[in-house]
Design a protein around this motif. Sequence first.
Motif, short mmCIF file in Angstrom:
data_model
loop_
_atom_site.label_atom_id
_atom_site.label_comp_id
_atom_site.label_asym_id
_atom_site.label_seq_id
_atom_site.Cartn_x
_atom_site.Cartn_y
_atom_site.Cartn_z
N GLU A 30 73.63 -30.42 8.73
CA GLU A 30 74.87 -30.33 7.72
C GLU A 30 74.53 -29.67 6.46
N GLU A 31 73.09 -29.62 6.02
CA GLU A 31 72.96 -28.92 4.80
C GLU A 31 72.35 -27.48 4.96
N ASP A 32 72.24 -27.15 6.22
CA ASP A 32 71.76 -25.74 6.33
C ASP A 32 72.24 -25.37 8.00
N ASP A 33 73.29 -24.66 8.04
CA ASP A 33 73.84 -24.37 9.36
C ASP A 33 73.03 -23.44 10.38
N SER A 34 71.92 -22.88 9.65
CA SER A 34 70.96 -22.21 10.59
C SER A 34 69.79 -22.89 11.08
N ILE A 87 66.64 -21.55 15.75
CA ILE A 87 66.58 -21.50 17.39
C ILE A 87 65.43 -21.08 17.93
N ASN A 88 64.89 -19.94 17.33
CA ASN A 88 63.82 -19.31 17.88
C ASN A 88 62.48 -20.01 17.87
#
Length: 214
Positions: free
Chosen positions: A85-89, A143-144
Amino acid sequence: MMATRLRLWQLHTVILIVGTMAASSAWGKISFTGSYSNSSSSFGLQSYQAQGGSIAVSLGLGTFVGIRLMHRQEFRYTDGYKVNEEDDSQFKTFESRDHITTNAIDLKFILYPGQVLVPYLTAGYGLKTYKTVATSSQSYSTINLLDDVPQETESLNETIPSPVGGIGLAIRINREFSLDLSHNLSLGYTSVPEGETTMVLDSYNNVGITYRLL
């Protein structure tokens, strides 16, 4: 003479009542139903799949009421990602496998005893046993790099009481067989990201075949 006529009238009445009960197509009749359900969905970054099967034995208590014993096995699989929620990456992976066993007894109420279509309601009580294994990432990552993040696993093995109910439609094929369609509801658990569980209203649609002993 009067006493003899009275006895004959009483005997005739008893025969008439017994004959009417025996003529009822539902009284004391036993039927067996095998059903199957399959569903899948996707919401946001999560996907859900479920497959289940059930067997039931029913006893007719008259034209409009019956009692039923049901056993059901269901397998669910949920996986996906949870967004920070604080960093959508940043994401966490999430996976849950559930095996749910239900044993229930209920009453079946016939709304209309048609020649072809027979709508009905069910209401009763059951015990649901959950065996759940949920795995998720210990921390957020891009993700990676998620494959390099350690995983944590939590399990649930619990039996809970639950009211059960539903609505259905039987489509008579012939005197012995009918197609059974139903939507069923009960209380239960579901897994959410980070290995937690929450109480929900379970629902599923069944398609089955009913065989009725003549």
